[in-house]
Design an enzyme around this catalytic site. Sequence first.
Site, PDB file in Angstrom:
ATOM      1  CG  MET A 248      -1.910  -1.009   1.385  1.00  0.00           C
ATOM      2  SD  MET A 248      -3.269  -0.756   0.274  1.00  0.00           S
ATOM      3  CE  MET A 248      -4.110   0.565   1.083  1.00  0.00           C
TER       4      MET A 248
ATOM      5  CB  CYS B 282      -3.640  -6.801   5.311  1.00  0.00           C
ATOM      6  SG  CYS B 282      -3.560  -5.183   6.059  1.00  0.00           S
TER       7      CYS B 282
ATOM      8  N   GLY C  41       8.626 -12.882   2.576  1.00  0.00           N
ATOM      9  CA  GLY C  41       9.000 -12.442   3.920  1.00  0.00           C
ATOM     10  C   GLY C  41      10.499 -12.418   4.121  1.00  0.00           C
ATOM     11  N   GLY C  42      11.060 -11.218   4.291  1.00  0.00           N
ATOM     12  CA  GLY C  42      12.460 -11.075   4.681  1.00  0.00           C
ATOM     13  C   GLY C  42      13.480 -11.447   3.628  1.00  0.00           C
TER      14      GLY C  42
ATOM     15  N   GLY D 231       9.280  -7.849  -1.043  1.00  0.00           N
ATOM     16  CA  GLY D 231       8.588  -6.593  -0.782  1.00  0.00           C
ATOM     17  C   GLY D 231       9.549  -5.450  -0.539  1.00  0.00           C
TER      18      GLY D 231
END
EC number: 1.3.1.91
Length: 348
Positions: free
Chosen positions: A27, A108, A220-221, A241
Site C-alpha cells: 500500500m 494484512c 517475507g524477509g 517486498g
Amino acid sequence: MTEPKTPSNPAITRPGPNRRFSVAPMMDWTDAHYRYFARLISRHALLYTEMVTTGAVLHGDRSRLLGYSAGEQPLALQLGGSNVQELAECAQLAEQAGFAEVNLNVGCPSDRVQNNLIGACLMGHPALVADGVKAMLDSCSLPVTVKHRIGINGRDSYGELCDFVGQVQEAGCDTFIVHARIAILEGLSPKENRDIPPLRYEVVHQLKADFPQLEIILNGGLTDLDAMQQHLQILDGVMVGREAYHNPYLMVEVDRRFYADETPVLSRIQVLEALRPYIVAHIEQGGVMHHITRHILGLFQGLPGARYFRRQLSTEIHRTDQPLELYDRLVTDMTARMQSQDCSLQQA
Ligand SMILES: Cc1cc2nc3c(=O)[nH]c(=O)nc-3n(C[C@H](O)[C@H](O)[C@H](O)COP(=O)(O)O)c2cc1C
C-alpha cells in the site's frame, strides 16, 4: 551459477504469469509510478498492485483504482474483501481490465481491515475464503491466487495452516503466496507485524512437501538473490517486498537469474533517462514530479552518492519550482559520480 530447477506443477489449472520472482503488493508504495519504474529494471518480475478493497472497486473511482499502463504487465490485481458476491464482481472487472491474475489478501493484519473481515483475520475463516475464491474462479478465467500468513495468533499450528490451504485448494486455488510468519491480530501494528513474529521458512518448505501439486511462493524477509535461488530449489517462486522498494536495482539480475533472459539491462543512469519522458508526461497532465521520484530514492543504494541522490529527491525537490531542472542536474551529477567510480575501480 547453475540454473535452478523449475518445480513442475502439472496440476496447475490456470498457470497465468510466471511467478518465479514477484514484487509484493505494498500500500502506498507499489502504485503505478513505482511499477513503471520497476519495469525499467526487470522485464519479467511479476508486479502486484496495492491492495484495493472490493468496496472501493465497486463504489469508488474505478478507472483510477484499476488503471495501469500496458508496459507494467505482467501485473496482478490484489483485492481485499470477503463478500462472495463482491469478490466475484471484482474478479470479473479485473479480467475486463486486462490483469494477468487476481489475488486475494489474507495477510494484512491492520485493525481497520479486520473490522470488515479483510486480510489476515480471514485465516480464521477458511470456508469463507474458499467460497470467495470459488466465486472468483467461477466469474472469470483469470488465475486466482491467495496471499496469506502461516497462521494468526490463536490459530497458528501447522495442522490449522494445512486445513486452511486444503479448504482453499478444494475451491480451486492452486497458487499460494505464503508470508512466512504468523500475524498477531491484537497489540501489534501492521509495521510490527512485518518484523516481530519470527520468520519460519521451514514451515513453507514443509507445506510444499505436503502439497507438491500446488504452486507455493515464499514471501517475507528475502533480500539476497543467492538465498532466493536456494529457496527455488524447493519452492516455485519468491516474492520480495521491502527490499525491492528500498534497493530496487537488486532487480537488475532478476531476468537473467530467474527467467534465463540475457537481454542487456539498463544501467542506473539509463533507468533515470528512460524515466524522464514518463515524468514529463505526468507533469504535462498536471501531476507532481515527486509523486514519481519518491519511489526511486533507493536506486543508488550501497554506492557512493546514494545519500546525495536521496537528499536531492526527498528534500531539495521541495525547495525548487523547477523540478525537472533538478532532475536533469541530478542525472548529470550521478553520471559523473558513476564515471569517476568506474575510473577509480579501473585504477585500483
Ligand atoms: C508499506 C507496505 C505496505 C504493504 N501493503 C500490503 C498490501 O497492500 N497487501 C499485502 O498483501 N501485503 C502488504 N504488505 C506486506 C508485503 O506484501 C509483504 O508481505 C511483507 O512486506 C513481507 O515481505 P518483505 O519482507 O519482502 O517486505 C505491505 C508491506 C509494506 C512494507
